[in-house]
Design a protein around this motif. Sequence first.
Motif, PDB file in Angstrom:
ATOM      1  N   LYS A 228       0.980  -1.083  -0.060  1.00  0.00           N
ATOM      2  CA  LYS A 228      -0.048  -0.015  -0.075  1.00  0.00           C
ATOM      3  C   LYS A 228       0.955   1.363   0.124  1.00  0.00           C
ATOM      4  CE  LYS A 228      -3.080   3.238   0.181  1.00  0.00           C
ATOM      5  NZ  LYS A 228      -3.730   3.251  -1.081  1.00  0.00           N
TER       6      LYS A 228
ATOM      7  N   PRO C 103       4.769   7.945  10.097  1.00  0.00           N
ATOM      8  CA  PRO C 103       4.028   8.945  10.540  1.00  0.00           C
ATOM      9  C   PRO C 103       3.689   9.058  11.989  1.00  0.00           C
ATOM     10  CG  PRO C 103       3.260   7.660   8.776  1.00  0.00           C
ATOM     11  CD  PRO C 103       4.318   6.726   9.273  1.00  0.00           C
ATOM     12  N   VAL C 129      -4.945  -1.448   5.632  1.00  0.00           N
ATOM     13  CA  VAL C 129      -3.817  -1.098   5.052  1.00  0.00           C
ATOM     14  C   VAL C 129      -3.554   0.351   4.678  1.00  0.00           C
ATOM     15  CG1 VAL C 129      -3.249  -3.246   4.174  1.00  0.00           C
ATOM     16  CG2 VAL C 129      -4.298  -1.748   2.835  1.00  0.00           C
ATOM     17  N   HIS C 130      -4.974   0.988   4.543  1.00  0.00           N
ATOM     18  CA  HIS C 130      -4.706   2.331   3.983  1.00  0.00           C
ATOM     19  C   HIS C 130      -4.291   3.535   4.953  1.00  0.00           C
ATOM     20  CE1 HIS C 130      -6.873   0.969   0.195  1.00  0.00           C
ATOM     21  NE2 HIS C 130      -7.284   0.456   1.083  1.00  0.00           N
ATOM     22  N   PRO C 132      -1.841   4.673   8.373  1.00  0.00           N
ATOM     23  CA  PRO C 132      -0.628   4.247   8.959  1.00  0.00           C
ATOM     24  C   PRO C 132      -1.019   3.368  10.236  1.00  0.00           C
ATOM     25  CG  PRO C 132      -0.848   6.421   8.172  1.00  0.00           C
ATOM     26  CD  PRO C 132      -2.052   5.903   8.140  1.00  0.00           C
TER      27      PRO C 132
ATOM     28  N   ILE D  89      -3.494  11.999   5.072  1.00  0.00           N
ATOM     29  CA  ILE D  89      -3.101  11.342   6.278  1.00  0.00           C
ATOM     30  C   ILE D  89      -3.464   9.992   6.573  1.00  0.00           C
ATOM     31  CG2 ILE D  89      -4.053  11.894   8.865  1.00  0.00           C
ATOM     32  CD1 ILE D  89      -4.155  15.051   7.921  1.00  0.00           C
ATOM     33  N   GLY D  90      -5.096   9.698   6.202  1.00  0.00           N
ATOM     34  CA  GLY D  90      -5.373   8.345   6.701  1.00  0.00           C
ATOM     35  C   GLY D  90      -5.597   7.403   5.747  1.00  0.00           C
ATOM     36  N   ASP D  91      -5.527   7.613   4.364  1.00  0.00           N
ATOM     37  CA  ASP D  91      -5.811   6.781   3.458  1.00  0.00           C
ATOM     38  C   ASP D  91      -4.476   6.412   2.598  1.00  0.00           C
ATOM     39  OD1 ASP D  91      -8.786   6.576   3.877  1.00  0.00           O
ATOM     40  OD2 ASP D  91      -8.824   8.659   3.563  1.00  0.00           O
ATOM     41  N   GLU D  92      -3.414   6.635   2.715  1.00  0.00           N
ATOM     42  CA  GLU D  92      -2.501   6.477   1.964  1.00  0.00           C
ATOM     43  C   GLU D  92      -1.545   5.525   2.584  1.00  0.00           C
ATOM     44  OE1 GLU D  92      -1.461  10.301  -0.309  1.00  0.00           O
ATOM     45  OE2 GLU D  92      -3.466  10.173  -1.328  1.00  0.00           O
ATOM     46  N   GLY D  93      -1.725   5.171   3.514  1.00  0.00           N
ATOM     47  CA  GLY D  93      -0.856   4.120   4.152  1.00  0.00           C
ATOM     48  C   GLY D  93       0.477   4.835   4.754  1.00  0.00           C
ATOM     49  N   GLY D  94       0.421   6.343   4.602  1.00  0.00           N
ATOM     50  CA  GLY D  94       1.540   7.039   5.099  1.00  0.00           C
ATOM     51  C   GLY D  94       2.756   7.137   3.986  1.00  0.00           C
TER      52      GLY D  94
END
Lengths: 349, 349, 349, 349
Positions: A228, C103, C129-130, C132, D89-94
């Motif tokens: 991811k 993060p 997984v999306h 952190p 922030i929350g949806d790209e796995g960091g």
Amino acid sequence: MPETHLASDNYATIHPAVLQAIIDANRSHVPSYGDDAYTSALNATVSEMLEMKAQVFPVLTGTGANVVSVTAASPRWGAIVTSGHGHMIGDEGGASVRLSGLPLLPVASADGKLTVDALEAIDWHDGFVHTPQATTLSIANTTELGTVYTQEEIRALAEWAHSRGMMVHLDGARIFNALAALDCDLKAVTVDAGVDIFSIGATKNGALAAEAVVVANPHILGTEYIQKYLMQLPSKARFVSAQISALLADDLGIGLGRHANEMAALLVDRLTELSNSSRIDPLELTQKRESNQVFLRLPAHLADAFRATTRFYDWDALANEVRWVTSWDTSMSDVDGFVDAFEKASHQV
Amino acid sequence: MPETHLASDNYATIHPAVLQAIIDANRSHVPSYGDDAYTSALNATVSEMLEMKAQVFPVLTGTGANVVSVTAASPRWGAIVTSGHGHMIGDEGGASVRLSGLPLLPVASADGKLTVDALEAIDWHDGFVHTPQATTLSIANTTELGTVYTQEEIRALAEWAHSRGMMVHLDGARIFNALAALDCDLKAVTVDAGVDIFSIGATKNGALAAEAVVVANPHILGTEYIQKYLMQLPSKARFVSAQISALLADDLGIGLGRHANEMAALLVDRLTELSNSSRIDPLELTQKRESNQVFLRLPAHLADAFRATTRFYDWDALANEVRWVTSWDTSMSDVDGFVDAFEKASHQV
Amino acid sequence: MPETHLASDNYATIHPAVLQAIIDANRSHVPSYGDDAYTSALNATVSEMLEMKAQVFPVLTGTGANVVSVTAASPRWGAIVTSGHGHMIGDEGGASVRLSGLPLLPVASADGKLTVDALEAIDWHDGFVHTPQATTLSIANTTELGTVYTQEEIRALAEWAHSRGMMVHLDGARIFNALAALDCDLKAVTVDAGVDIFSIGATKNGALAAEAVVVANPHILGTEYIQKYLMQLPSKARFVSAQISALLADDLGIGLGRHANEMAALLVDRLTELSNSSRIDPLELTQKRESNQVFLRLPAHLADAFRATTRFYDWDALANEVRWVTSWDTSMSDVDGFVDAFEKASHQV
Amino acid sequence: MPETHLASDNYATIHPAVLQAIIDANRSHVPSYGDDAYTSALNATVSEMLEMKAQVFPVLTGTGANVVSVTAASPRWGAIVTSGHGHMIGDEGGASVRLSGLPLLPVASADGKLTVDALEAIDWHDGFVHTPQATTLSIANTTELGTVYTQEEIRALAEWAHSRGMMVHLDGARIFNALAALDCDLKAVTVDAGVDIFSIGATKNGALAAEAVVVANPHILGTEYIQKYLMQLPSKARFVSAQISALLADDLGIGLGRHANEMAALLVDRLTELSNSSRIDPLELTQKRESNQVFLRLPAHLADAFRATTRFYDWDALANEVRWVTSWDTSMSDVDGFVDAFEKASHQV
């Protein structure tokens, strides 16, 4: 002028069966990010081929597959042992280094293949905190120079690596070409040979954009998170998985790889015949032709003349070394065209 | 048994003048993080030495100085051209790679020195997005093999680099030894030779823990932010700056570097004499001795016997190559001790 | 005008016993990079204090200690849960993020202390997984707001964290102030409270530049490699270890922390008296004063007038909040000076 | 049971015109890595739409588009100001943090939209090396909460950002929905509003896997290298470019976005009618419905009952907030189905 080129197998088209698989997967709503029946089916297929419970992750690029793999297989303080010709060194824009902080430890190799002898000749400074620690061995099959590792060769490398606590990664960007060249199945040169994590490359063998990362060693954890954040989790993963499954079905992928290999062999044979009959100068192959890549030294003016009709890459411009690549969609008449164009170019210069 | 060793100049003590500078800076409260009179004074001193307005950043380790420097000098997509023996390759735990994502592009060199000829023999693939772009040339003076670049040699490299739009970094971890060997001042082998960013290494030359990053090229921006996030901004920076200033005052640092160089020369001379008189086997130096490092090939049993009294590092264990380093605090009687111990070790084996 | 300031405890001097420890360690050659008797002794001392076999790594900066710690404690896909006031968020230049890719997940807290209630009110998206993944809990003691966690509070947090498979890190940049405030030993608020990895901060408490990372949880592996590549392995580590050992001997460090705390208490008390006798306006503390830091709201003109004699930091310039910090070397007469200067400033405005 | 779901627009199918564009691009050999006529045509189309010479990079995922963009727009020491609800922030796995080391600086926002007032209420600590520097403003249109920025709102933000030397990034993962909601063209809310770099998201609007990064500010350099090492350079880029071009032709994409928006409006209207006639409880929308996303609070048992037929995501499980998303392929009869199923679920509970 030929319809096709010798630049790269990623110049090639999408195979009709792969395109049909995309169309077939395009029915109503399907869950995203791999939580779908197509990805499950791919997992099942690969697991069955390997006779084990593998984890299979559909990804979007070959570089992506490699970086996900070596990252998953390496601790933060690790480093990647690879051939000095390795794709990761010169061809991925430094991705594995930049994204995962994994130094590359190149090992010189004339034919792109690592050997245990070459690895044992190096002082790895194990446990010395000042030196990046060799934790992961990465090989490609076929190699970047078109050569092919046998099962025995991989097994020997894996035994060396495992005896030192290292993981073994196999970059399978052209795995179908290798399987065709070796006339063996996927299991033989991966899990049976001791490979811990590997990729199945489809893009260069008739797909639109599809690679699979296969985790065979259950000690490799967290690959789903790594996939991811390395931006290799396709939202519509079903279409990626479907492409790969299409190539695995009925050994379509191996068949395509075999065809590409044969066209490369035919091209070399035809040009050799021409030179035997003194119609062109002898070819100077710089690597043994084992798959669909041909490396040769060409006088610059001949290379330029041939390039007027046929695209191909310089491999080492300073050494006049070029690379020709055939594809699943290179036809015999394409080869005729290349041969004719090459002969004409030879006479021009 | 000698009081000192041949392992590294970082085994050595703090020079009394450096220690006194720390003590002198220890008066009441002083602003932190470099906003202090000691750091200002260091900036002024270095700027005066270079006859330009330089930016000087006191940092804590040699690896820190190098990573701050190459990071500041390189775009995100850059890569560092360095000798195959470069400190950044094998001796920094992969820091520049891991922390800044800058691949290292090693260039083979027998004596640790890069040459324009060697650099021009390489196809750098400029503008080819698949290959890490050579944006920064990094050399060390003295080199990791104890050899010394002349001003002319550095200037030639800098001209080559600048003509290609590259930046030039000089790792000065042992710059005082180089200045002593060349009998020149700091300006001559840095800004006068075209260096854009460099370090002044004090730790190996009598300091406790102190290096300075010097930005000579005003196009290099943001070094203050990079220093901070690379964790090389000391909170009590005054004590770091004071150490370096102590070595710059009255050329103390060059004097210490000269002494260390002379002790290495004496050690080699004395052992050569012994071998001339057949009391020991001839020394096989693997590098020309130009500064305070001596590289030589020693039979393993002799190395082990000598090691019983004197610590030193194997350089290439597989090749029986070892490294001896003298320090500012290596005395002539220490050298006597080493020579005696070595002779005894020779007879034991 | 006072000899000292209220800006930071890193404006303060080196304590004589710490300086003496450096001088005492400055004898002949000593192995580098932590392979020395001083670092071994520090390991032994800390292990004895903790009644366990701890691993102790001397490092050079507080940010360095934190980044080494959270990196060692976190997988690549991890993230750090910390107070919204956390030092790692606003005060480290983004180091943990930039160097380790971890993060930060800030949790709002009025007094700088996390609570289980606050943590349980958040949907952490475990296994998604999306998002952190919250793998590491990081607290500071004292906190960045000068407040102090009790053993029970830390234990509750650690139990919550461990029940979820998370690691617990404690930033001990001002651990001596916390121990003094709590009147307890190091073990009580670290291993006895469930902390897995923590730092002992010496720089703010009388050292030149010295912090220790202490690994208490043996499942945390590879810290030695991480320390190196994060550039926190001092070449002359002996001098760093010696500083910390000096503060641990005979509870010197706790004594210094206690003194600093007392001077802060005295300062608040004295100013409160002044306001009770109507000689200055009442102080508006924004945090309970529990250690050596005082947070208060000051009218801008008063702050500026006081600043003419005494350096201190704005904490939140938009909210007129400032921070005063006392140090081990703040004397009672310094406090007298601050109080006088503050009263004068009050009358000026 | 409906054929479609409300989980995400990436559950949706490939639009026939997009699929046809892939088929049409599948002719003989085409150069790889973007050096092809389809990518050139996309560049020309976008440049014409923007009435400027833009650089357009076809990439493979929305996260990829964002990370390439903010990386290209930010120096190494930069940080990204974004809504507290930001996708990054929350949806790209960091990813942006882990791959580019860019801390995220979240700004609270009730409706997902930043305002100049909110930004001016923050002390950004400009030039303070300890605080990550706010160099890049990143907004999404539509926002992650389905709200839509007007041109004026974006321009105000861009003016604020540019006045501080910051770059402005616009995440256009759902740009077509925004353009439909605003009834304007691409230029109006990008270059005309001061946006420096943005993405055109096709995957959520009928494509297989295709996003474009558009560099409008010529001071942003090196994006081609960043695209490569961030693994967002498709080898068969022609198929990615062709997908996006298909959506740009004849405003197909805006039409699809408009349809999706209308289906969301219809769904809300229909359920509101039901509640007006007391057949279900009133809907509690938590955000104004402005595009194709609907946010509402649902009692847990009702949510679970509805979920039995229709997939959708919890948005904030602890607050019983869910998200419904309509797609280009959501039909009016699908909406009928959702409404019926929801009413039945309401009666079950």
